[in-house]
Design a protein around this motif. Structure first.
Motif, PDB file in Angstrom:
ATOM      1  N   GLY A  19      34.389 -43.594 -86.984  1.00 27.45           N
ATOM      2  CA  GLY A  19      34.330 -45.073 -86.434  1.00 27.45           C
ATOM      3  C   GLY A  19      33.581 -45.265 -85.916  1.00 27.45           C
ATOM      4  N   LEU A  20      33.124 -44.564 -84.317  1.00 24.47           N
ATOM      5  CA  LEU A  20      32.172 -45.594 -83.539  1.00 24.47           C
ATOM      6  C   LEU A  20      30.598 -45.247 -84.825  1.00 24.47           C
ATOM      7  N   VAL A  21      30.559 -44.336 -85.528  1.00 26.80           N
ATOM      8  CA  VAL A  21      28.928 -44.505 -85.841  1.00 26.80           C
ATOM      9  C   VAL A  21      29.034 -45.007 -87.002  1.00 26.80           C
ATOM     10  N   LEU A  22      30.359 -45.743 -87.300  1.00 31.47           N
ATOM     11  CA  LEU A  22      30.328 -47.025 -88.661  1.00 31.47           C
ATOM     12  C   LEU A  22      30.246 -48.302 -88.004  1.00 31.47           C
ATOM     13  N   ILE A  23      31.020 -48.098 -86.774  1.00 37.91           N
ATOM     14  CA  ILE A  23      30.495 -49.085 -85.784  1.00 37.91           C
ATOM     15  C   ILE A  23      28.819 -49.719 -85.658  1.00 37.91           C
ATOM     16  N   LEU A  24      28.532 -49.095 -85.512  1.00 40.31           N
ATOM     17  CA  LEU A  24      27.528 -49.122 -85.370  1.00 40.31           C
ATOM     18  C   LEU A  24      25.983 -49.430 -86.023  1.00 40.31           C
ATOM     19  N   LYS A  25      26.646 -48.346 -87.421  1.00 43.97           N
ATOM     20  CA  LYS A  25      25.566 -48.278 -88.728  1.00 43.97           C
ATOM     21  C   LYS A  25      26.033 -49.972 -89.286  1.00 43.97           C
ATOM     22  N   GLY A  26      26.819 -50.613 -88.999  1.00 43.46           N
ATOM     23  CA  GLY A  26      27.498 -52.109 -89.018  1.00 43.46           C
ATOM     24  C   GLY A  26      27.382 -52.704 -88.733  1.00 43.46           C
ATOM     25  N   LEU A  27      26.915 -52.791 -87.468  1.00 42.22           N
ATOM     26  CA  LEU A  27      26.835 -53.726 -86.725  1.00 42.22           C
ATOM     27  C   LEU A  27      25.742 -55.707 -86.873  1.00 42.22           C
ATOM     28  N   ASP A  28      25.032 -55.757 -87.819  1.00 39.74           N
ATOM     29  CA  ASP A  28      24.263 -56.675 -88.868  1.00 39.74           C
ATOM     30  C   ASP A  28      25.450 -57.408 -89.495  1.00 39.74           C
ATOM     31  N   ASP A  29      26.512 -56.406 -90.274  1.00 34.36           N
ATOM     32  CA  ASP A  29      27.174 -56.683 -91.602  1.00 34.36           C
ATOM     33  C   ASP A  29      28.200 -57.271 -90.286  1.00 34.36           C
ATOM     34  N   PRO A  30      29.010 -58.214 -89.299  1.00 36.41           N
ATOM     35  CA  PRO A  30      30.824 -58.280 -89.611  1.00 36.41           C
ATOM     36  C   PRO A  30      31.755 -58.148 -90.719  1.00 36.41           C
ATOM     37  N   LYS A  31      31.627 -58.368 -91.562  1.00 32.14           N
ATOM     38  CA  LYS A  31      32.658 -57.940 -92.541  1.00 32.14           C
ATOM     39  C   LYS A  31      32.884 -56.552 -92.376  1.00 32.14           C
ATOM     40  N   LEU A  32      31.684 -55.865 -91.614  1.00 31.89           N
ATOM     41  CA  LEU A  32      31.923 -54.259 -92.184  1.00 31.89           C
ATOM     42  C   LEU A  32      32.868 -54.087 -90.612  1.00 31.89           C
ATOM     43  N   LEU A  33      32.429 -54.777 -89.895  1.00 30.17           N
ATOM     44  CA  LEU A  33      33.086 -54.317 -88.448  1.00 30.17           C
ATOM     45  C   LEU A  33      34.873 -54.114 -87.662  1.00 30.17           C
ATOM     46  N   GLY A  34      35.119 -54.573 -88.956  1.00 28.63           N
ATOM     47  CA  GLY A  34      36.986 -54.551 -88.226  1.00 28.63           C
ATOM     48  C   GLY A  34      37.146 -53.146 -89.219  1.00 28.63           C
ATOM     49  N   PRO A  35      37.053 -52.997 -90.490  1.00 29.53           N
ATOM     50  CA  PRO A  35      37.090 -51.624 -91.398  1.00 29.53           C
ATOM     51  C   PRO A  35      36.958 -50.423 -90.184  1.00 29.53           C
ATOM     52  N   SER A  36      35.703 -50.646 -89.446  1.00 26.27           N
ATOM     53  CA  SER A  36      35.040 -49.394 -88.405  1.00 26.27           C
ATOM     54  C   SER A  36      36.421 -48.810 -87.260  1.00 26.27           C
ATOM     55  N   VAL A  37      36.028 -50.821 -86.710  1.00 24.02           N
ATOM     56  CA  VAL A  37      37.031 -50.193 -85.932  1.00 24.02           C
ATOM     57  C   VAL A  37      38.155 -50.067 -86.288  1.00 24.02           C
ATOM     58  N   ALA A  38      38.807 -49.741 -87.229  1.00 23.39           N
ATOM     59  CA  ALA A  38      40.700 -49.484 -87.715  1.00 23.39           C
ATOM     60  C   ALA A  38      40.470 -47.785 -88.452  1.00 23.39           C
ATOM     61  N   VAL A  39      39.379 -47.744 -88.898  1.00 26.63           N
ATOM     62  CA  VAL A  39      39.218 -46.201 -88.960  1.00 26.63           C
ATOM     63  C   VAL A  39      39.234 -45.296 -87.742  1.00 26.63           C
ATOM     64  N   ALA A  40      38.398 -46.029 -86.454  1.00 32.89           N
ATOM     65  CA  ALA A  40      38.142 -45.492 -85.283  1.00 32.89           C
ATOM     66  C   ALA A  40      39.424 -45.198 -84.079  1.00 32.89           C
ATOM     67  N   LEU A  41      40.353 -46.202 -83.859  1.00 36.81           N
ATOM     68  CA  LEU A  41      41.171 -46.594 -84.028  1.00 36.81           C
ATOM     69  C   LEU A  41      43.029 -46.084 -84.222  1.00 36.81           C
ATOM     70  N   LEU A  42      42.503 -45.727 -85.467  1.00 35.15           N
ATOM     71  CA  LEU A  42      43.739 -45.492 -86.833  1.00 35.15           C
ATOM     72  C   LEU A  42      43.796 -43.900 -86.454  1.00 35.15           C
ATOM     73  N   SER A  43      42.243 -43.659 -86.783  1.00 41.15           N
ATOM     74  CA  SER A  43      42.595 -41.540 -86.890  1.00 41.15           C
ATOM     75  C   SER A  43      42.664 -41.227 -85.269  1.00 41.15           C
ATOM     76  N   VAL A  44      42.885 -42.025 -84.000  1.00 42.07           N
ATOM     77  CA  VAL A  44      43.417 -41.620 -82.486  1.00 42.07           C
ATOM     78  C   VAL A  44      44.633 -41.869 -82.661  1.00 42.07           C
ATOM     79  N   PHE A  45      45.292 -43.332 -83.030  1.00 41.12           N
ATOM     80  CA  PHE A  45      46.583 -42.626 -82.980  1.00 41.12           C
ATOM     81  C   PHE A  45      47.247 -42.540 -84.439  1.00 41.12           C
ATOM     82  N   TYR A  46      47.392 -41.522 -85.628  1.00 44.23           N
ATOM     83  CA  TYR A  46      48.193 -40.863 -85.557  1.00 44.23           C
ATOM     84  C   TYR A  46      47.664 -39.535 -85.569  1.00 44.23           C
TER      85      TYR A  46
END
Length: 102
Positions: A19-46
């Motif tokens: 998820g952190l890699v996806l966040i850093l990859k999509g920093l130029d597009d704000p639409k990709l930021l939400g799903p990337s943060v969700a991947v990072a946080l939900l994986s830890v939650f699960y």
């Protein structure tokens, strides 16, 4: 159950790094930021839910059951597998219900 708990936490950490890699990859597009943060946080939650609530509960219940039957966890007498099977079968519907929600 200890090994399964550690493995689930390790997979959660791998999901977090992904998820952190996806966040850093999509920093130029704000639409990709939400799903990337969700991947990072939900994986830890699960990982925490599955590791602690499911495997932790099963570990505690198994230890309590073994203590009540006076069976040492390291050296089980013959037939201890049958006792454990009759103990763990009532837990299966809880596991099926949990994974059907996911």
């Amino acid at each position: 159950f200890e090994c399964a708990m550690r493995a689930v936490i390790a997979f959660g950490a791998i999901g977090y790094v992904t998820g952190l890699v996806l966040i850093l990859k999509g920093l130029d597009d704000p639409k990709l930021l939400g799903p990337s943060v969700a991947v990072a946080l939900l994986s830890v939650f699960y990982a925490v839910v599955i590791g602690e609530l499911i495997f932790g509960t099963l570990r505690m219940r198994t230890q309590r059951y073994l203590r009540s039957k006076q069976i040492a966890p390291s050296g089980s007498p013959p037939g201890a597998g049958i006792y454990l099977a009759t103990f763990l079968i009532p837990t299966l519907p809880m596991l099926v219900a949990f994974f059907s929600i996911l």
